[in-house]
Design a protein around this motif. Sequence first.
Motif, PDB file in Angstrom:
ATOM      1  N   GLY A 157       0.919  -1.199  -0.285  1.00 12.14           N
ATOM      2  CA  GLY A 157       0.338   0.330  -0.185  1.00 12.14           C
ATOM      3  C   GLY A 157       0.741   1.492  -0.301  1.00 12.14           C
ATOM      4  O   GLY A 157       0.299   1.985  -0.669  1.00 12.14           O
ATOM      5  N   LEU A 158       1.464   1.280   0.568  1.00 15.55           N
ATOM      6  CA  LEU A 158       2.638   1.820   0.622  1.00 15.55           C
ATOM      7  C   LEU A 158       3.531   2.441  -0.440  1.00 15.55           C
ATOM      8  O   LEU A 158       3.942   3.894  -1.205  1.00 15.55           O
ATOM      9  N   CYS A 159       4.068   1.325  -0.553  1.00 17.52           N
ATOM     10  CA  CYS A 159       5.090   1.391  -2.750  1.00 17.52           C
ATOM     11  C   CYS A 159       3.837   2.232  -3.406  1.00 17.52           C
ATOM     12  O   CYS A 159       4.837   2.980  -4.150  1.00 17.52           O
ATOM     13  N   ASP A 160       2.439   1.979  -3.304  1.00 19.59           N
ATOM     14  CA  ASP A 160       1.168   2.099  -4.316  1.00 19.59           C
ATOM     15  C   ASP A 160       1.131   3.661  -3.824  1.00 19.59           C
ATOM     16  O   ASP A 160       1.339   4.592  -5.004  1.00 19.59           O
ATOM     17  N   LYS A 161       0.948   4.079  -3.680  1.00 25.90           N
ATOM     18  CA  LYS A 161       1.116   5.559  -2.503  1.00 25.90           C
ATOM     19  C   LYS A 161       2.340   6.674  -3.469  1.00 25.90           C
ATOM     20  O   LYS A 161       2.173   7.426  -3.895  1.00 25.90           O
ATOM     21  N   ALA A 162       3.073   5.921  -3.134  1.00 27.35           N
ATOM     22  CA  ALA A 162       4.895   6.433  -3.308  1.00 27.35           C
ATOM     23  C   ALA A 162       4.528   6.910  -4.886  1.00 27.35           C
ATOM     24  O   ALA A 162       5.377   7.247  -6.272  1.00 27.35           O
ATOM     25  N   SER A 163       3.748   5.392  -5.300  1.00 26.49           N
ATOM     26  CA  SER A 163       3.964   4.948  -7.281  1.00 26.49           C
ATOM     27  C   SER A 163       2.724   6.218  -7.295  1.00 26.49           C
ATOM     28  O   SER A 163       3.455   7.603  -8.852  1.00 26.49           O
ATOM     29  N   SER A 164       2.061   6.209  -7.034  1.00 30.18           N
ATOM     30  CA  SER A 164       1.488   7.533  -7.914  1.00 30.18           C
ATOM     31  C   SER A 164       1.497   8.813  -7.314  1.00 30.18           C
ATOM     32  O   SER A 164       1.340   9.782  -8.476  1.00 30.18           O
ATOM     33  N   LEU A 187      12.458  12.070  -6.355  1.00 28.97           N
ATOM     34  CA  LEU A 187      12.446  11.393  -4.925  1.00 28.97           C
ATOM     35  C   LEU A 187      11.593  10.280  -4.534  1.00 28.97           C
ATOM     36  O   LEU A 187      11.736   9.578  -3.456  1.00 28.97           O
ATOM     37  N   ALA A 188      10.743  10.552  -4.916  1.00 28.24           N
ATOM     38  CA  ALA A 188       8.727   9.286  -4.835  1.00 28.24           C
ATOM     39  C   ALA A 188      10.110   7.872  -5.703  1.00 28.24           C
ATOM     40  O   ALA A 188       9.589   7.217  -4.730  1.00 28.24           O
ATOM     41  N   TRP A 189      10.362   8.071  -6.555  1.00 27.04           N
ATOM     42  CA  TRP A 189      11.623   6.261  -6.903  1.00 27.04           C
ATOM     43  C   TRP A 189      11.793   6.410  -5.735  1.00 27.04           C
ATOM     44  O   TRP A 189      12.311   5.008  -5.623  1.00 27.04           O
ATOM     45  N   LYS A 190      13.504   7.279  -5.041  1.00 30.93           N
ATOM     46  CA  LYS A 190      14.295   6.972  -3.984  1.00 30.93           C
ATOM     47  C   LYS A 190      13.221   6.251  -2.914  1.00 30.93           C
ATOM     48  O   LYS A 190      13.520   5.206  -2.555  1.00 30.93           O
ATOM     49  N   LEU A 191      11.768   7.264  -2.810  1.00 28.90           N
ATOM     50  CA  LEU A 191      11.379   6.431  -1.374  1.00 28.90           C
ATOM     51  C   LEU A 191      10.190   5.180  -1.595  1.00 28.90           C
ATOM     52  O   LEU A 191      10.883   4.044  -1.244  1.00 28.90           O
ATOM     53  N   GLU A 192       9.971   4.910  -2.575  1.00 28.46           N
ATOM     54  CA  GLU A 192       9.529   3.935  -3.018  1.00 28.46           C
ATOM     55  C   GLU A 192      10.691   2.106  -2.894  1.00 28.46           C
ATOM     56  O   GLU A 192      10.259   1.678  -2.633  1.00 28.46           O
ATOM     57  N   GLY A 193      11.980   2.563  -3.119  1.00 26.37           N
ATOM     58  CA  GLY A 193      12.634   1.525  -3.083  1.00 26.37           C
ATOM     59  C   GLY A 193      13.277   1.673  -1.216  1.00 26.37           C
ATOM     60  O   GLY A 193      13.260   0.324  -1.340  1.00 26.37           O
ATOM     61  N   LEU A 229      10.664   2.077   1.431  1.00 25.50           N
ATOM     62  CA  LEU A 229       9.493   1.236   1.239  1.00 25.50           C
ATOM     63  C   LEU A 229       9.609   0.184   1.085  1.00 25.50           C
ATOM     64  O   LEU A 229       9.118  -1.022   1.723  1.00 25.50           O
ATOM     65  N   ALA A 230      10.014  -0.472   0.060  1.00 21.92           N
ATOM     66  CA  ALA A 230      10.045  -1.807  -0.468  1.00 21.92           C
ATOM     67  C   ALA A 230      10.814  -2.690  -0.202  1.00 21.92           C
ATOM     68  O   ALA A 230      10.392  -3.906   0.585  1.00 21.92           O
ATOM     69  N   ARG A 231      12.299  -2.286   1.211  1.00 19.20           N
ATOM     70  CA  ARG A 231      13.123  -3.048   1.570  1.00 19.20           C
ATOM     71  C   ARG A 231      12.679  -2.082   2.435  1.00 19.20           C
ATOM     72  O   ARG A 231      13.087  -3.236   4.178  1.00 19.20           O
ATOM     73  N   GLY A 232      11.262  -2.220   3.261  1.00 21.06           N
ATOM     74  CA  GLY A 232      10.711  -2.089   4.658  1.00 21.06           C
ATOM     75  C   GLY A 232      10.874  -1.021   5.391  1.00 21.06           C
ATOM     76  O   GLY A 232      10.936  -0.951   6.722  1.00 21.06           O
ATOM     77  N   GLU A 233      11.407   0.194   5.177  1.00 25.44           N
ATOM     78  CA  GLU A 233      12.288   1.017   5.500  1.00 25.44           C
ATOM     79  C   GLU A 233      10.904   1.526   6.231  1.00 25.44           C
ATOM     80  O   GLU A 233       9.928   1.756   5.438  1.00 25.44           O
ATOM     81  N   ARG A 234      10.823   2.257   7.082  1.00 22.55           N
ATOM     82  CA  ARG A 234      10.168   2.900   7.924  1.00 22.55           C
ATOM     83  C   ARG A 234      10.283   4.282   8.908  1.00 22.55           C
ATOM     84  O   ARG A 234       9.410   5.108   9.476  1.00 22.55           O
ATOM     85  N   GLY A 235      11.783   3.782   9.033  1.00 27.12           N
ATOM     86  CA  GLY A 235      12.324   4.780   9.894  1.00 27.12           C
ATOM     87  C   GLY A 235      12.195   6.426   9.024  1.00 27.12           C
ATOM     88  O   GLY A 235      11.605   7.359   8.682  1.00 27.12           O
ATOM     89  N   PRO A 236      13.287   7.243   9.585  1.00 30.21           N
ATOM     90  CA  PRO A 236      13.432   8.595   9.568  1.00 30.21           C
ATOM     91  C   PRO A 236      13.540   8.280   8.410  1.00 30.21           C
ATOM     92  O   PRO A 236      13.535   9.747   8.032  1.00 30.21           O
TER      93      PRO A 236
END
Length: 104
Positions: A31-38, A54-60, A62-69
Amino acid sequence: MQQDGMIKVRAELCEQIDGLRAAVAHGSVAGLCDKASSVRHLAQQYQLAPVADLAWKLEGRLARGERGPSVINVLSLMREATESGRTDPAAASAWAAAASVRVM
């Protein structure tokens, strides 16, 4: 009118970025990856390369399971890039450099 349209697009991007930030703590990876992709697709559609990159970097992340700072920092950078309104290649490079410094 064209400037008004971009103001609306930037406002929509900011809403999506804020929604993504709110979902980081409890959303599913998919779900997070879908939102970043949108966000990325909307930014690409309106040639807002700094935000799309930046959204592309974020997708990566999130896909690795990162959620922190680091994820929160990327989201903050995305919002700042959206609000700046700059779309030129120099701006894209500057935001990428900021991401490499602020997001460790």
